[in-house]
Design a protein around this motif. Structure first.
Motif, short mmCIF file in Angstrom:
data_model
loop_
_atom_site.label_atom_id
_atom_site.label_comp_id
_atom_site.label_asym_id
_atom_site.label_seq_id
_atom_site.Cartn_x
_atom_site.Cartn_y
_atom_site.Cartn_z
N GLU A 7 0.91 -7.93 -2.57
CA GLU A 7 0.39 -7.20 -1.41
C GLU A 7 1.43 -7.17 -0.31
OE1 GLU A 7 -3.05 -9.50 -0.31
OE2 GLU A 7 -4.37 -8.20 -1.47
N HIS A 9 1.45 -6.90 3.83
CA HIS A 9 0.62 -7.00 5.03
C HIS A 9 1.44 -6.48 6.21
CE1 HIS A 9 -2.27 -9.48 2.88
NE2 HIS A 9 -1.22 -10.07 2.33
N ALA A 11 1.33 -5.35 10.41
CA ALA A 11 0.62 -5.48 11.68
C ALA A 11 1.28 -4.57 12.70
CB ALA A 11 0.65 -6.92 12.17
N THR A 41 -4.04 -3.83 11.63
CA THR A 41 -3.47 -4.52 10.47
C THR A 41 -3.84 -3.74 9.20
OG1 THR A 41 -5.38 -5.96 10.21
CG2 THR A 41 -3.55 -6.81 11.52
N THR A 43 -3.38 -3.92 4.79
CA THR A 43 -2.96 -4.60 3.58
C THR A 43 -2.83 -3.55 2.49
OG1 THR A 43 -4.06 -6.64 4.21
CG2 THR A 43 -3.53 -6.36 1.88
#
Length: 75
Positions: A7, A9, A11, A41, A43
């Motif tokens: 994954e 991530h 922000a 955010t 993902t």
């Protein structure tokens, strides 16, 4: 972390525009995914082959690009 495996991530600390996108481009510049950003955010599940990719964040008149390495673990 970079390299990523499963994954990614992201922000966004100054998300102000309604028209924000993340584009993922492979090492030869082909667009492999485009994602609308609605939250600060995000993902992203990584379903790509191992390699170097560019993550491009686009909002209004601002474009930022970051390199990411995807390292898929062989099973």
């Amino acid at each position: 972390p970079n390299p990523a495996s499963d994954e990614l991530h992201l922000a966004f600390y100054h998300l102000q525009s309604a028209d924000c996108y993340v584009e993922i481009l492979n090492s030869i510049g082909q667009l492999v995914r485009k994602i609308a950003v609605k939250e600060p955010t995000v993902t992203i599940p990584l379903e790509f082959e191992s390699g170097i990719y560019m993550i491009r964040f686009i909002s209004d008149n601002n474009i930022q690009t970051q390199k990411v390495v995807i390292s898929r673990l062989k099973k």
